[in-house]
Design a protein around this motif. Structure first.
Motif, PDB file in Angstrom:
ATOM      1  N   UNK A  60      11.157  -3.238   6.004  1.00 14.17           N
ATOM      2  CA  UNK A  60      11.381  -2.881   5.057  1.00 14.17           C
ATOM      3  C   UNK A  60      12.331  -2.054   4.137  1.00 14.17           C
ATOM      4  N   UNK A  61      13.123  -2.124   3.754  1.00 13.01           N
ATOM      5  CA  UNK A  61      14.470  -1.094   2.714  1.00 13.01           C
ATOM      6  C   UNK A  61      14.324  -0.676   2.063  1.00 13.01           C
ATOM      7  N   UNK A  62      15.076   0.977   1.507  1.00 14.20           N
ATOM      8  CA  UNK A  62      15.066   1.427   0.358  1.00 14.20           C
ATOM      9  C   UNK A  62      16.632   1.067  -0.268  1.00 14.20           C
ATOM     10  N   UNK A  63      16.761   0.369  -1.303  1.00 17.65           N
ATOM     11  CA  UNK A  63      17.737  -0.304  -1.908  1.00 17.65           C
ATOM     12  C   UNK A  63      18.597   1.422  -2.501  1.00 17.65           C
ATOM     13  N   UNK A  64      19.160   0.903  -2.247  1.00 14.09           N
ATOM     14  CA  UNK A  64      20.389   1.977  -3.093  1.00 14.09           C
ATOM     15  C   UNK A  64      21.529   1.802  -4.239  1.00 14.09           C
ATOM     16  N   UNK A  65      22.060   2.165  -5.317  1.00 14.04           N
ATOM     17  CA  UNK A  65      23.037   1.513  -5.670  1.00 14.04           C
ATOM     18  C   UNK A  65      24.096   2.255  -5.349  1.00 14.04           C
TER      19      UNK A  65
ATOM     20  N   UNK B 149      11.286   7.199  -6.469  1.00 14.05           N
ATOM     21  CA  UNK B 149      11.764   7.847  -5.570  1.00 14.05           C
ATOM     22  C   UNK B 149      13.284   8.308  -6.503  1.00 14.05           C
ATOM     23  N   UNK B 150      13.442   9.852  -5.411  1.00 10.67           N
ATOM     24  CA  UNK B 150      14.929  10.342  -6.224  1.00 10.67           C
ATOM     25  C   UNK B 150      15.934   9.617  -6.244  1.00 10.67           C
ATOM     26  N   UNK B 151      17.182   9.430  -7.047  1.00 12.03           N
ATOM     27  CA  UNK B 151      18.459   9.354  -7.198  1.00 12.03           C
ATOM     28  C   UNK B 151      19.060   9.386  -5.367  1.00 12.03           C
ATOM     29  N   UNK B 152      19.324   7.689  -4.875  1.00 16.08           N
ATOM     30  CA  UNK B 152      19.961   7.904  -3.661  1.00 16.08           C
ATOM     31  C   UNK B 152      21.478   7.121  -3.633  1.00 16.08           C
ATOM     32  N   UNK B 153      21.418   7.447  -5.287  1.00 11.62           N
ATOM     33  CA  UNK B 153      22.894   6.056  -5.816  1.00 11.62           C
ATOM     34  C   UNK B 153      23.648   7.022  -6.278  1.00 11.62           C
ATOM     35  N   UNK B 154      24.803   6.290  -6.099  1.00  9.04           N
ATOM     36  CA  UNK B 154      26.618   7.131  -6.573  1.00  9.04           C
ATOM     37  C   UNK B 154      26.326   7.273  -7.961  1.00  9.04           C
TER      38      UNK B 154
ATOM     39  N   UNK C 132       0.985  -1.092  -0.205  1.00 11.11           N
ATOM     40  CA  UNK C 132      -0.112   0.089   0.103  1.00 11.11           C
ATOM     41  C   UNK C 132       1.186   1.421  -0.112  1.00 11.11           C
ATOM     42  N   UNK C 133       1.774   0.861   0.623  1.00  3.46           N
ATOM     43  CA  UNK C 133       2.610   2.752   0.720  1.00  3.46           C
ATOM     44  C   UNK C 133       3.912   2.480   0.418  1.00  3.46           C
ATOM     45  N   UNK C 134       4.775   1.679  -0.129  1.00  2.00           N
ATOM     46  CA  UNK C 134       5.803   1.322  -0.805  1.00  2.00           C
ATOM     47  C   UNK C 134       6.358   0.755  -1.794  1.00  2.00           C
ATOM     48  N   UNK C 135       5.895   0.588  -2.206  1.00  2.00           N
ATOM     49  CA  UNK C 135       5.589  -0.682  -3.783  1.00  2.00           C
ATOM     50  C   UNK C 135       5.285  -0.030  -4.567  1.00  2.00           C
ATOM     51  N   UNK C 136       6.036   0.856  -5.941  1.00  2.00           N
ATOM     52  CA  UNK C 136       6.257   1.085  -6.699  1.00  2.00           C
ATOM     53  C   UNK C 136       6.319   2.259  -6.416  1.00  2.00           C
ATOM     54  N   UNK C 137       6.822   3.078  -5.087  1.00  2.00           N
ATOM     55  CA  UNK C 137       6.522   3.917  -5.408  1.00  2.00           C
ATOM     56  C   UNK C 137       8.159   4.831  -5.979  1.00  2.00           C
TER      57      UNK C 137
ATOM     58  N   UNK D 258      23.385   7.678 -10.052  1.00  2.00           N
ATOM     59  CA  UNK D 258      22.401   8.585 -10.434  1.00  2.00           C
ATOM     60  C   UNK D 258      20.883   7.553 -10.221  1.00  2.00           C
ATOM     61  N   UNK D 259      20.891   5.825 -10.562  1.00  2.00           N
ATOM     62  CA  UNK D 259      20.003   5.220 -10.641  1.00  2.00           C
ATOM     63  C   UNK D 259      19.285   5.146  -9.780  1.00  2.00           C
ATOM     64  N   UNK D 260      17.500   5.363  -9.424  1.00  2.00           N
ATOM     65  CA  UNK D 260      16.334   5.483  -8.581  1.00  2.00           C
ATOM     66  C   UNK D 260      16.192   4.765  -7.879  1.00  2.00           C
ATOM     67  N   UNK D 261      16.412   4.457  -6.196  1.00  2.00           N
ATOM     68  CA  UNK D 261      16.239   3.855  -5.408  1.00  2.00           C
ATOM     69  C   UNK D 261      15.184   3.162  -5.805  1.00  2.00           C
ATOM     70  N   UNK D 262      14.732   2.509  -4.753  1.00  2.00           N
ATOM     71  CA  UNK D 262      13.073   1.853  -4.452  1.00  2.00           C
ATOM     72  C   UNK D 262      13.143   0.595  -3.429  1.00  2.00           C
ATOM     73  N   UNK D 263      11.924   0.602  -2.971  1.00  2.00           N
ATOM     74  CA  UNK D 263      11.488  -0.325  -1.491  1.00  2.00           C
ATOM     75  C   UNK D 263      11.238  -1.503  -2.106  1.00  2.00           C
ATOM     76  N   UNK D 264      12.008  -2.341  -0.607  1.00  2.78           N
ATOM     77  CA  UNK D 264      11.469  -3.414  -0.757  1.00  2.78           C
ATOM     78  C   UNK D 264      11.593  -4.071   0.468  1.00  2.78           C
TER      79      UNK D 264
END
Length: 261
Positions: free
Chosen positions: A196-201, A175-180, A168-173, A182-188
């Protein structure tokens, strides 16, 4: 399959070809074997072999210990590939103390061990453990053993609502790029990180002739752990959702019998 067994006997045997083997009796019911390492390098980095040497070429130090051991069937019988813990119950107690009674995931198969010991199963499919941190439970979800303080309120993240909250609150949200790079981060949902974590590259290219120092990996950043308070919006969603009491039957499974190896 990895499980916890009590070592009831342990000796060094010999194969028909003259090779030495470890012979470990588990739960006083069956024997598991493994060849002693032959190469110098293998001996150097083999924990069991080094303990065997330190104990005057004896395996008596294993007797009456509960070991977390990986077993598999072969045409020659039951063999073990590794021993992940030589004193699993003590190691789990250490993990519990390090957590100070907070939620954590363990690689030790404690849930299966307690299940086979006949410990009572609670309504949420968890098993109570003895601790000095109050009502602590152990559950298994997607093969991950998770230990946590029990809370019967519906105002926090739990195993039985984490997928609802995530969907409901995190899937397919977006996100701005938190990765080094420029890839967009995502939740899983990451049960090994118990929440629940945010995945940063994290990306680094050294521009050297070798790849030494290069990295390109996704790093989980914990956003909300099991046991953390939910927002008012999330609590209202659970209250208004008729599936809030999602059965953990889909999460927690009974351990396989040894015949399933």
């Amino acid at each position: 399959m990895i499980n916890i067994y009590k070592v009831t006997s342990a000796i060094i045997g010999t194969t028909k070809n003259g090779y030495q083997i470890y012979k470990i009796q588990l739960n006083n019911s069956f024997w598991a074997t493994k060849l002693l390492p032959l190469r110098k390098n293998d001996k150097k980095y083999n924990t069991l072999y080094n303990l065997y040497i330190e104990n005057n070429k004896s395996l008596d130090f294993l007797i009456n210990k509960h070991v977390s051991i990986s077993l598999h069937k072969t045409e020659y019988g039951i063999e073990f590939s590794s021993i992940d813990s030589f004193d699993a119950l003590k190691d789990f107690e250490k993990e519990l103390d390090i957590s100070s009674g907070n939620v954590f995931a363990t690689k030790l198969p404690i849930y299966d061990f307690l299940y086979k010991k006949g410990r009572p199963i609670e309504n949420d499919k968890s098993i109570k453990i003895s601790s000095r941190y109050g009502d602590m439970r152990i559950s298994k979800a997607d093969r991950v053993n998770i230990c946590y303080p029990y809370n019967d309120e519906q105002d926090c993240l739990k195993l039985n609502n984490i997928n609802l909250i995530f969907d409901k609150f995190y899937k397919d949200v977006s996100l701005s790029a938190h990765s080094t790079n420029g890839d967009k981060s995502y939740y899983k949902v990451n049960l090994e990180k118990v929440g629940i974590v945010r995945m940063d590259n994290h990306y680094k290219l050294s521009y050297k002739m070798t790849a030494s120092g290069d990295r390109d990996e996704w790093i989980p950043v914990v956003i909300k752990k099991i046991g953390d308070k939910l927002s008012e919006e999330q609590i209202d969603y659970l209250k208004n959702n008729h599936c809030v009491q999602l059965s953990q039957d889909k999460l927690v499974t009974a351990p396989p019998t040894f015949d399933d190896l």
